[in-house]
Design a protein around this motif. Structure first.
Motif, PDB file in Angstrom:
ATOM      1  N   LEU A  20     -25.127 -47.902  20.952  1.00 21.88           N
ATOM      2  CA  LEU A  20     -25.860 -47.562  22.166  1.00 21.88           C
ATOM      3  C   LEU A  20     -25.150 -48.289  23.306  1.00 21.88           C
ATOM      4  CD1 LEU A  20     -28.551 -46.297  23.434  1.00 21.88           C
ATOM      5  CD2 LEU A  20     -29.337 -48.641  23.457  1.00 21.88           C
ATOM      6  N   ILE A  21     -24.613 -47.532  24.241  1.00 24.34           N
ATOM      7  CA  ILE A  21     -23.853 -48.155  25.339  1.00 24.34           C
ATOM      8  C   ILE A  21     -24.813 -48.846  26.298  1.00 24.34           C
ATOM      9  CG2 ILE A  21     -22.225 -47.772  27.204  1.00 24.34           C
ATOM     10  CD1 ILE A  21     -21.215 -45.339  25.759  1.00 24.34           C
ATOM     11  N   GLU A  22     -24.540 -50.132  26.546  1.00 25.93           N
ATOM     12  CA  GLU A  22     -25.424 -50.900  27.440  1.00 25.93           C
ATOM     13  C   GLU A  22     -24.841 -51.043  28.840  1.00 25.93           C
ATOM     14  OE1 GLU A  22     -26.542 -54.595  25.558  1.00 25.93           O
ATOM     15  OE2 GLU A  22     -27.183 -53.544  23.743  1.00 25.93           O
ATOM     16  N   ALA A  23     -23.551 -51.339  28.919  1.00 27.00           N
ATOM     17  CA  ALA A  23     -22.989 -51.599  30.253  1.00 27.00           C
ATOM     18  C   ALA A  23     -21.484 -51.457  30.245  1.00 27.00           C
ATOM     19  CB  ALA A  23     -23.362 -53.004  30.705  1.00 27.00           C
ATOM     20  N   HIS A  24     -20.979 -51.342  31.459  1.00 28.25           N
ATOM     21  CA  HIS A  24     -19.533 -51.303  31.663  1.00 28.25           C
ATOM     22  C   HIS A  24     -19.101 -52.698  32.089  1.00 28.25           C
ATOM     23  CE1 HIS A  24     -16.005 -50.781  34.330  1.00 28.25           C
ATOM     24  NE2 HIS A  24     -15.632 -49.991  33.357  1.00 28.25           N
ATOM     25  N   HIS A  45     -10.901 -52.066  31.396  1.00 25.18           N
ATOM     26  CA  HIS A  45     -12.265 -51.573  31.578  1.00 25.18           C
ATOM     27  C   HIS A  45     -12.851 -51.303  30.205  1.00 25.18           C
ATOM     28  CE1 HIS A  45     -12.437 -50.895  35.952  1.00 25.18           C
ATOM     29  NE2 HIS A  45     -11.119 -50.913  35.808  1.00 25.18           N
ATOM     30  N   GLN A  46     -14.021 -51.857  29.944  1.00 23.19           N
ATOM     31  CA  GLN A  46     -14.610 -51.717  28.612  1.00 23.19           C
ATOM     32  C   GLN A  46     -16.052 -51.256  28.705  1.00 23.19           C
ATOM     33  OE1 GLN A  46     -14.365 -55.760  27.156  1.00 23.19           O
ATOM     34  NE2 GLN A  46     -12.782 -55.145  25.706  1.00 23.19           N
ATOM     35  N   TRP A  47     -16.493 -50.590  27.640  1.00 19.15           N
ATOM     36  CA  TRP A  47     -17.922 -50.381  27.456  1.00 19.15           C
ATOM     37  C   TRP A  47     -18.419 -51.429  26.466  1.00 19.15           C
ATOM     38  CZ3 TRP A  47     -20.362 -47.720  30.821  1.00 19.15           C
ATOM     39  CH2 TRP A  47     -19.810 -46.573  31.401  1.00 19.15           C
ATOM     40  N   ARG A  48     -19.645 -51.892  26.725  1.00 20.61           N
ATOM     41  CA  ARG A  48     -20.270 -52.852  25.818  1.00 20.61           C
ATOM     42  C   ARG A  48     -21.550 -52.228  25.285  1.00 20.61           C
ATOM     43  NH1 ARG A  48     -24.205 -56.084  27.357  1.00 20.61           N
ATOM     44  NH2 ARG A  48     -23.591 -56.203  29.531  1.00 20.61           N
ATOM     45  N   GLY A  49     -21.778 -52.397  23.994  1.00 18.31           N
ATOM     46  CA  GLY A  49     -23.021 -51.905  23.406  1.00 18.31           C
ATOM     47  C   GLY A  49     -23.280 -52.621  22.098  1.00 18.31           C
ATOM     48  N   VAL A  57     -20.453 -54.517  20.321  1.00 12.51           N
ATOM     49  CA  VAL A  57     -19.279 -53.665  20.130  1.00 12.51           C
ATOM     50  C   VAL A  57     -18.651 -53.377  21.491  1.00 12.51           C
ATOM     51  CG1 VAL A  57     -18.426 -51.479  19.196  1.00 12.51           C
ATOM     52  CG2 VAL A  57     -20.411 -52.573  18.128  1.00 12.51           C
ATOM     53  N   PHE A  58     -17.332 -53.509  21.560  1.00 11.60           N
ATOM     54  CA  PHE A  58     -16.603 -53.183  22.792  1.00 11.60           C
ATOM     55  C   PHE A  58     -15.625 -52.059  22.511  1.00 11.60           C
ATOM     56  CE2 PHE A  58     -17.690 -57.688  23.027  1.00 11.60           C
ATOM     57  CZ  PHE A  58     -18.282 -57.766  24.274  1.00 11.60           C
ATOM     58  N   PHE A  59     -15.489 -51.162  23.469  1.00 12.00           N
ATOM     59  CA  PHE A  59     -14.438 -50.144  23.348  1.00 12.00           C
ATOM     60  C   PHE A  59     -13.967 -49.754  24.743  1.00 12.00           C
ATOM     61  CE2 PHE A  59     -16.867 -46.299  24.397  1.00 12.00           C
ATOM     62  CZ  PHE A  59     -18.175 -46.724  24.202  1.00 12.00           C
ATOM     63  N   PRO A  60     -12.696 -49.286  24.832  1.00 12.62           N
ATOM     64  CA  PRO A  60     -12.119 -49.027  26.157  1.00 12.62           C
ATOM     65  C   PRO A  60     -12.874 -47.935  26.901  1.00 12.62           C
ATOM     66  CG  PRO A  60     -10.444 -48.894  24.429  1.00 12.62           C
ATOM     67  CD  PRO A  60     -11.762 -48.994  23.736  1.00 12.62           C
ATOM     68  N   ALA A  61     -12.977 -48.122  28.214  1.00 14.27           N
ATOM     69  CA  ALA A  61     -13.634 -47.122  29.064  1.00 14.27           C
ATOM     70  C   ALA A  61     -12.563 -46.433  29.888  1.00 14.27           C
ATOM     71  CB  ALA A  61     -14.646 -47.796  29.982  1.00 14.27           C
ATOM     72  N   GLN A  81     -16.008 -39.340  28.459  1.00 12.58           N
ATOM     73  CA  GLN A  81     -16.889 -39.523  29.598  1.00 12.58           C
ATOM     74  C   GLN A  81     -18.286 -39.857  29.102  1.00 12.58           C
ATOM     75  OE1 GLN A  81     -16.284 -36.014  32.018  1.00 12.58           O
ATOM     76  NE2 GLN A  81     -15.106 -37.307  33.410  1.00 12.58           N
ATOM     77  N   VAL A  82     -18.562 -41.106  29.091  1.00 13.84           N
ATOM     78  CA  VAL A  82     -19.849 -41.563  28.573  1.00 13.84           C
ATOM     79  C   VAL A  82     -20.499 -42.451  29.616  1.00 13.84           C
ATOM     80  CG1 VAL A  82     -19.117 -41.450  26.167  1.00 13.84           C
ATOM     81  CG2 VAL A  82     -18.786 -43.564  27.459  1.00 13.84           C
ATOM     82  N   ARG A  83     -21.744 -42.825  29.372  1.00 17.62           N
ATOM     83  CA  ARG A  83     -22.416 -43.714  30.323  1.00 17.62           C
ATOM     84  C   ARG A  83     -23.477 -44.520  29.588  1.00 17.62           C
ATOM     85  NH1 ARG A  83     -25.565 -39.057  33.827  1.00 17.62           N
ATOM     86  NH2 ARG A  83     -26.556 -38.078  32.048  1.00 17.62           N
ATOM     87  N   PRO A  84     -23.963 -45.597  30.238  1.00 19.84           N
ATOM     88  CA  PRO A  84     -24.982 -46.424  29.584  1.00 19.84           C
ATOM     89  C   PRO A  84     -26.160 -45.585  29.128  1.00 19.84           C
ATOM     90  CG  PRO A  84     -24.155 -47.549  31.514  1.00 19.84           C
ATOM     91  CD  PRO A  84     -23.536 -46.175  31.523  1.00 19.84           C
ATOM     92  N   GLY A  85     -26.655 -45.857  27.947  1.00 24.75           N
ATOM     93  CA  GLY A  85     -27.769 -45.091  27.394  1.00 24.75           C
ATOM     94  C   GLY A  85     -27.316 -44.065  26.368  1.00 24.75           C
ATOM     95  N   ASP A  86     -26.007 -43.729  26.404  1.00 21.07           N
ATOM     96  CA  ASP A  86     -25.482 -42.778  25.408  1.00 21.07           C
ATOM     97  C   ASP A  86     -25.354 -43.454  24.051  1.00 21.07           C
ATOM     98  OD1 ASP A  86     -25.257 -40.697  27.139  1.00 21.07           O
ATOM     99  OD2 ASP A  86     -23.083 -40.842  27.403  1.00 21.07           O
TER     100      ASP A  86
END
Ligand code: SAM
Length: 519
Positions: free
Chosen positions: A430-434, A441-445, A453-457, A493-498
């Motif tokens: 579950l993506i929480e924040a950028h 640039h990473q997504w954190r969830g 979990v981190f993955f590139p944004a 193309q994702v966003r927090p909440g996905d």
């Protein structure tokens, strides 16, 4: 009630319950049209939400109060309110009042609906609406340096008077959160707290919480469903049900109409809610029925934070924890047997009164044996008013620190080994924040087991074509014919909440890293 508008800042230390309480206060102030500011310097109202569980957070609050004392000498438009576990009984408030006349309001979160009246009586803007910004006056922004602040231009003073103190009657069973804020809570991203039971009835000899937060009081299921619905409507996709002993939920409700499992089942019906978490567990309340019920609910995440506190029966007895290690181990066995893949975390105290080298070694043995995913370790800190405060705090600080580091080192190895097992796996996140780390640039969830979990944004990310709010566990259930569900999305193309699937390529003791899995 018409309250002139101003700016506020909430300073919060301590546990998740404190964070949830701050969020509640913030919602009340927002409802009055007040604006939240990120630092104290520009705020007209500073709320200190305090913690007394250990000495350190109390010291930090005293530090903030000293700074506010200086700031208030310079600013007639500054109000200070104090809440949280440092607001104990009449005696503690009297002590604080004497020491810090700077505080205008002492209150408990259950009485937070006093804020509009308090502001109406005490708050007068210096000039029309809003406040004077220190930056506009050439005053250093960091009041943490202890520098004296220049006097502000003379201005009509805020109403002054002796501090208001608003607290519930001691041990009042009926006191709940203010009704006025059961709806309208604001969320900060896709995860939100939902306090379900307030207070604590346990008698752990070292713990100050019961005397500061009162007896256990469950919130009604209707109130919780309304609040959960409201949080989800304003963007939450994951709710963490909070309580000092969260499995005690419902035991005090008239006729015991619902337990935690029932509540989770009702919350699972909220369509846009993807995940339900809960904390903190108290071993004796975790019944067989509850484990099986939770494990059968797809939206309930398989992660249990279940403090053991120590690995030696003698110490557990001195701590008045109310269980033996054999009972604790049996519970862990059941959790693992009936809830496959469940992740476990725990709390440990080192250096408790009289802890011998042998007793301490038993804690290391237990950790080695159970292999928790995460261990929160703290050095024993004597708290005035607790039973163990009367006992000899006889483990020297240096030895406490040495033991604490031994627990940390052992757990680092265990977490490294456990997390390595995720390599090559696809995890639902579950993506929480950028966030930006260096030039990355990473997504954190988090995955269901609560691993970071981190993955590139790939920037920019505004355009997300569709959202999925269905967990992988729920898809398994739907594949079994219960209903329809979209698969978690795999896209750039994702966003927090996905909810997305991430292939894990690298692990550390504290997190997993990977990239979006393409299916
Ligand atoms: N209710 C939970 C339980 O079953 O213990 C935990 C709540 S407590 C507020 C959070 C953690 O703070 C505890 O698990 C304990 O490890 C730690 N803690 C509480 N009192 C402490 C003390 N006097 N010194 C050090 N750590 C303490």
């Amino acid at each position: 009630m018409k309250v002139a508008k101003g700016k506020y800042h909430i300073w919060t230390v301590g546990c998740q319950m404190n964070m949830a309480d701050s969020q509640r206060v913030s919602s009340i102030l927002d409802g009055l049209g007040w604006e939240e500011v990120p630092t104290m310097e520009t705020a007209n109202l500073v709320v200190l939400n305090t913690c007394s569980v250990r000495e350190q957070p109390e010291k930090r609050a005293h530090g903030q109060l000293s700074l506010l004392r200086i700031a208030k000498k310079q600013r007639s438009d500054l109000l200070v309110a104090m809440m949280g576990c440092m607001i104990g009984n009449q005696r503690t408030i009297d002590d604080l009042k004497k020491r810090y006349p700077v505080v205008d309001l002492f209150f408990k979160v259950e009485k937070a609906d006093i804020l509009p009246q308090f502001l109406e009586e005490r708050w007068t803007p210096l000039a029309g609406e809003g406040c004077i910004d220190f930056a506009d006056l050439g005053v250093p922004r960091d009041i943490g340096t202890g520098a004296t602040l220049p006097m502000l231009p003379s201005a009509p003073a805020a109403h002054t008077g002796s501090p208001m103190q608003i607290m519930p009657r001691p041990a009042a069973r009926d006191l709940q959160y203010p009704n006025s804020v059961t709806v309208g809570l604001k969320t900060r991203g896709p995860t939100a707290w939902l306090p379900v039971i307030l207070g604590c009835n346990k008698v752990c000899s070292y713990c100050i919480v019961p005397s500061r937060r009162g007896v256990e009081r469950s919130r009604s299921i209707e109130e919780l469903l309304a609040e959960a619905g409201d949080l989800v409507t304003s963007g939450a996709r994951e709710l963490t049900l909070l309580g000092q002993t969260v499995e005690a939920y419902g035991l005090d409700l008239p006729g015991q109409q619902a337990d935690l499992g029932d509540l989770m089942e009702r919350l699972s019906d909220i369509a846009s809610l993807s995940r339900i978490r809960f904390m903190t567990s108290y071993p004796r309340h975790f019944t067989d029925k509850l484990i099986k019920h939770m494990a059968a609910l797809p939206k309930v995440c398989p992660h249990v934070n279940i403090p053991v506190q120590h690995g030696d029966d003698g110490v557990l007895q001195r701590m008045r924890r109310g269980y033996t290690l054999a009972e604790y181990r049996e519970l862990i066995d059941k959790l693992r047997a009936w809830w496959p893949g469940v992740a476990l975390s725990t709390d440990i105290i080192v250096g408790f009164c009289g802890e011998t080298e042998d007793e301490f070694r038993h804690t290391l043995d237990l950790l080695e044996d159970i292999r928790f995913d995460v261990v929160h370790v703290a050095a024993y800190s004597p708290r005035p008013g607790t039973l163990s405060y009367k006992w000899d705090d006889d483990v020297p600080l240096a030895l406490k620190k040495e033991r604490l580091h031994k627990v940390e080192a052992l757990q680092e190895r265990i977490s490294t080994e456990i997390n390595r097992g995720y390599l090559g796996r696809d995890e639902e996140v579950l993506i929480e924040a950028h966030q930006v780390a260096g030039d990355q640039h990473q997504w954190r969830g988090r995955n269901p087991c609560n691993k970071l979990v981190f993955f590139p944004a790939n920037m920019p990310t505004e355009k997300a074509p569709r959202r999925s709010s269905t967990s992988a566990a729920e898809q398994t259930k739907t594949r079994n014919g219960v209903g329809l569900a979209e698969p978690p999305v795999a896209r750039t193309q994702v966003r927090p909440g996905d909810l997305v699937m991430v292939r894990i390529e690298k692990t550390t003791p504290w997190s997993l890293q990977g990239r979006l899995a393409m299916h």
